[in-house]
Design a protein around this motif. Structure first.
Motif, short mmCIF file in Angstrom:
data_model
loop_
_atom_site.label_atom_id
_atom_site.label_comp_id
_atom_site.label_asym_id
_atom_site.label_seq_id
_atom_site.Cartn_x
_atom_site.Cartn_y
_atom_site.Cartn_z
N GLN A 340 55.08 43.83 54.16
CA GLN A 340 53.98 43.75 55.72
C GLN A 340 53.60 42.46 55.73
O GLN A 340 52.71 41.94 56.29
CB GLN A 340 52.92 44.73 55.21
CG GLN A 340 53.03 46.26 55.08
CD GLN A 340 51.97 46.96 54.72
OE1 GLN A 340 50.72 46.56 54.82
NE2 GLN A 340 52.18 48.29 54.27
N GLY A 341 54.30 41.42 54.85
CA GLY A 341 53.93 40.04 55.02
C GLY A 341 52.43 39.72 54.60
O GLY A 341 51.78 38.80 54.88
N LEU A 342 51.95 40.52 53.65
CA LEU A 342 50.53 40.28 53.18
C LEU A 342 50.44 39.21 51.99
O LEU A 342 49.47 38.64 51.50
CB LEU A 342 49.84 41.61 52.54
CG LEU A 342 49.53 42.64 53.80
CD1 LEU A 342 49.04 43.85 53.25
CD2 LEU A 342 48.54 42.08 54.84
N VAL A 343 51.82 39.03 51.33
CA VAL A 343 51.45 38.05 50.15
C VAL A 343 51.81 36.75 50.65
O VAL A 343 52.83 36.37 51.43
CB VAL A 343 52.71 38.71 49.07
CG1 VAL A 343 52.78 37.49 47.93
CG2 VAL A 343 52.47 40.08 48.85
N ARG A 344 50.85 35.94 50.34
CA ARG A 344 50.87 34.35 50.75
C ARG A 344 51.62 33.41 49.63
O ARG A 344 51.36 33.68 48.60
CB ARG A 344 49.70 33.73 51.19
CG ARG A 344 48.75 34.71 52.22
CD ARG A 344 47.41 33.90 52.70
NE ARG A 344 46.94 33.51 51.50
CZ ARG A 344 45.75 34.09 50.95
NH1 ARG A 344 45.22 35.40 51.56
NH2 ARG A 344 45.17 33.53 49.86
N LEU A 345 52.19 32.49 49.90
CA LEU A 345 52.83 31.62 49.08
C LEU A 345 51.76 30.24 49.12
O LEU A 345 51.54 29.70 50.29
CB LEU A 345 54.19 31.18 49.30
CG LEU A 345 54.94 30.65 48.32
CD1 LEU A 345 55.04 31.96 47.29
CD2 LEU A 345 56.50 30.64 48.94
N GLU A 346 51.11 29.89 48.04
CA GLU A 346 50.04 28.92 48.21
C GLU A 346 50.52 27.71 47.24
O GLU A 346 51.10 27.95 45.98
CB GLU A 346 48.78 29.35 47.68
CG GLU A 346 48.36 30.60 48.62
CD GLU A 346 47.61 30.07 49.86
OE1 GLU A 346 47.72 28.84 50.22
OE2 GLU A 346 47.33 31.01 50.70
N GLY A 347 50.39 26.74 47.64
CA GLY A 347 50.57 25.16 46.84
C GLY A 347 49.45 25.02 45.66
O GLY A 347 48.48 25.71 45.55
N ARG A 348 49.75 23.66 45.27
CA ARG A 348 48.52 23.06 44.27
C ARG A 348 47.11 23.16 44.63
O ARG A 348 46.38 22.90 44.08
CB ARG A 348 49.21 21.98 43.61
CG ARG A 348 49.95 20.79 44.17
CD ARG A 348 50.68 20.06 43.44
NE ARG A 348 51.26 20.18 42.48
CZ ARG A 348 50.90 20.43 41.07
NH1 ARG A 348 50.01 20.16 40.47
NH2 ARG A 348 51.84 20.70 40.30
N ASP A 349 46.98 22.88 46.09
CA ASP A 349 45.73 22.52 46.57
C ASP A 349 44.91 24.07 46.78
O ASP A 349 43.92 24.08 47.46
CB ASP A 349 45.53 21.87 47.34
CG ASP A 349 46.18 22.03 48.72
OD1 ASP A 349 47.19 23.17 48.51
OD2 ASP A 349 46.62 21.36 49.96
N TYR A 350 45.41 25.14 46.58
CA TYR A 350 44.90 26.36 46.89
C TYR A 350 43.64 26.51 45.96
O TYR A 350 43.95 26.45 44.65
CB TYR A 350 45.83 27.39 46.85
CG TYR A 350 45.38 28.96 47.00
CD1 TYR A 350 44.85 29.09 48.24
CD2 TYR A 350 45.29 29.60 46.16
CE1 TYR A 350 44.25 30.49 48.49
CE2 TYR A 350 44.49 31.02 46.34
CZ TYR A 350 44.23 31.62 47.56
OH TYR A 350 43.70 32.62 47.86
N VAL A 351 42.54 27.05 46.53
CA VAL A 351 41.43 27.42 45.71
C VAL A 351 41.46 29.04 45.51
O VAL A 351 41.35 29.74 46.28
CB VAL A 351 40.14 27.00 46.37
CG1 VAL A 351 38.88 27.64 45.37
CG2 VAL A 351 40.14 25.53 46.77
N ILE A 352 41.61 29.32 44.24
CA ILE A 352 41.70 30.76 43.63
C ILE A 352 40.31 31.50 44.31
O ILE A 352 39.24 30.96 44.07
CB ILE A 352 41.90 30.91 42.41
CG1 ILE A 352 43.18 30.36 41.85
CG2 ILE A 352 41.88 32.36 41.88
CD1 ILE A 352 44.29 31.03 42.14
N GLN A 353 40.68 32.46 44.95
CA GLN A 353 39.49 33.28 45.37
C GLN A 353 39.41 34.49 44.49
O GLN A 353 40.31 35.27 43.75
CB GLN A 353 39.85 34.02 46.80
CG GLN A 353 40.10 32.75 48.02
CD GLN A 353 38.83 31.94 48.07
OE1 GLN A 353 37.81 32.32 48.31
NE2 GLN A 353 39.17 30.60 47.72
#
Ligand SMILES: Nc1nc2c(ncn2[C@@H]2O[C@H](COP(=O)(O)OP(=O)(O)OP(=O)(O)O)[C@@H](O)[C@H]2O)c(=O)[nH]1
Ligand SMILES: [Mg+2]
Length: 364
Positions: A340-353
């Motif tokens: 469903q495309g709910l999984v995002r790919l995040e890089g090194r500047d992503y702030v964990i929620q």
């Protein structure tokens, strides 16, 4: 590094009783070896409904909650800052804690000696608070007199520190603990680096007798009033009863709490309130058969979060696959969430929620 909650209060208010119940309950609630590290230091799982929901959805049996450390600190007496009682040793123990649980006696039991003979929660809270304030004042005074000598050299950073230290001093002299002030970053940093005690977040634990357990008694009310005035949380608990509940099965315990009109055990609330005051967030990882919760400070970047798991994962961080808890529950499985495309790919500047379910990709 884990986070630590110091249990403080006057002598004989029930600190050790609550500490023992906390660690025993932790050991009973999970097959993970939560335990007493030293006689007065124990690690306790943080209650987490989301984690157990995930475990159910995923059919994982190997579930590892995140933890909070508790330190049972010796009773403080009036004059501790002058070395009375265990004096400075006591204050040093508090310095090692990130958050403080201030236990206040609200149970009337003629068999348990009371320091003053009469229960007076408001005064007792003030005695403890005053000791912490005095201890901070002493540290600040020393620092200020040193800074004054050094500032003669006109260095700008020293003069700035001096003026911040004097502002902190002023508040303390008015009897105001630093946690009650809207401190800026630089003020907070100085207070922390000096090891000041009143800057630590604090919540009250009213240790009630069974007759005041539902929080209606006058003693508990006094603690509540004070907590409200300080904008501090207050947990009402009956330490002795909680300790006794540990001998019951999970079902019996639930039934018992229900009878008293309580939703969760007081111990769970103590852990949760302490955890929340630390401004922490929880994220989850699923690796093989293990589902695990992790703790980081709010605002932590993805590589640093990966480093909680293993330093290699921080060094070799490539990407983080992230799905928020709610989306995951909606999708029902990781595979469906991907479809469903709910999984995002995040890089090194992503702030964990808070609530993120994360799979780290890294090179070794
Ligand atoms: N009736 C009653 N007694 C309690 C309760 N909590 C603790 N006690 C009793 O109070 C006494 C002191 O409890 P502790 O837990 O040792 O107190 P403490 O705050 O650790 O004391 P210090 O370490 O000396 O500062 C013990 O005899 C406990 O059984 C409670 O909720 N109700
Ligand atoms: Mg004790």
């Amino acid at each position: 590094m884990g986070f630590s909650c110091g249990i403080i209060g006057l002598p004989n208010v029930g600190k050790s009783t609550i500490f023992n119940a906390l660690t025993a309950a932790g050991a009973a609630a999970s097959n993970y070896p939560f335990c007493t590290i030293e006689p007065n230091v124990g690690v306790v799982p943080v209650p987490d409904e989301r984690l157990w929901n995930l475990a159910k959805l995923l059919g994982k049996e190997n579930v590892v909650p995140t933890t909070l450390e508790f330190r049972d600190i010796a009773g403080l007496v009036e004059g501790a800052h002058e070395g009375k009682g265990r004096g400075n040793q006591f204050l040093d123990d508090i310095r090692n804690a990130d958050v403080l649980a201030h236990v206040v006696r609200c149970f009337r039991d003629p068999d348990v000696v009371h320091v003053d003979g009469v229960l007076n929660p408001t005064r007792e809270i003030d005695v403890v608070e005053a000791e912490l304030v005095f201890s901070d004042l002493e540290l600040l005074e020393r620092r200020i007199s040193k800074l004054k000598k050094m500032a003669k050299f006109q260095e700008r950073s020293l003069q700035q520190e001096l003026s911040i230290a004097e502002e902190l001093m002023e508040a303390l002299e008015e009897g105001r603990p630093l946690r009650s002030l809207p401190l800026g970053e630089r003020h907070k940093r100085l207070a922390t680096s000096l090891g000041l005690l009143t800057v630590k977040p604090l919540f009250y634990v009213a240790n009630a007798g069974e007759e005041e357990l539902q929080g209606k008694g006058e003693l508990v009310e006094k603690v509540r009033e004070k907590a409200e005035k300080d904008s501090a949380p207050c947990v009402v608990i009956c330490g002795k009863l909680e300790a006794e509940l540990l001998d019951l099965s999970q079902e019996e315990r639930a039934e018992f709490l229900n009878e008293y009109g309580l939703e969760s055990s007081g111990l769970e609330r103590v852990v949760l309130v302490g955890y929340r005051l630390l401004d922490l967030i929880t994220f989850y990882t699923i690796v093989g058969r293990e589902l695990r919760a992790w703790t980081v400070k709010a605002g932590t970047l993805a590589p640093k979060a990966a480093g909680k798991i293993h330093s290699d994962m921080e060094r070799g961080f490539v990407k983080a696959e992230v799905i928020p808890y709610d989306s995951f529950v909606q999708a029902g499985s990781l595979a469906k969430a991907r479809d469903q495309g709910l999984v995002r790919l995040e890089g090194r500047d992503y702030v964990i929620q808070d609530g993120d379910i994360v799979t780290f990709r890294f090179t070794s």
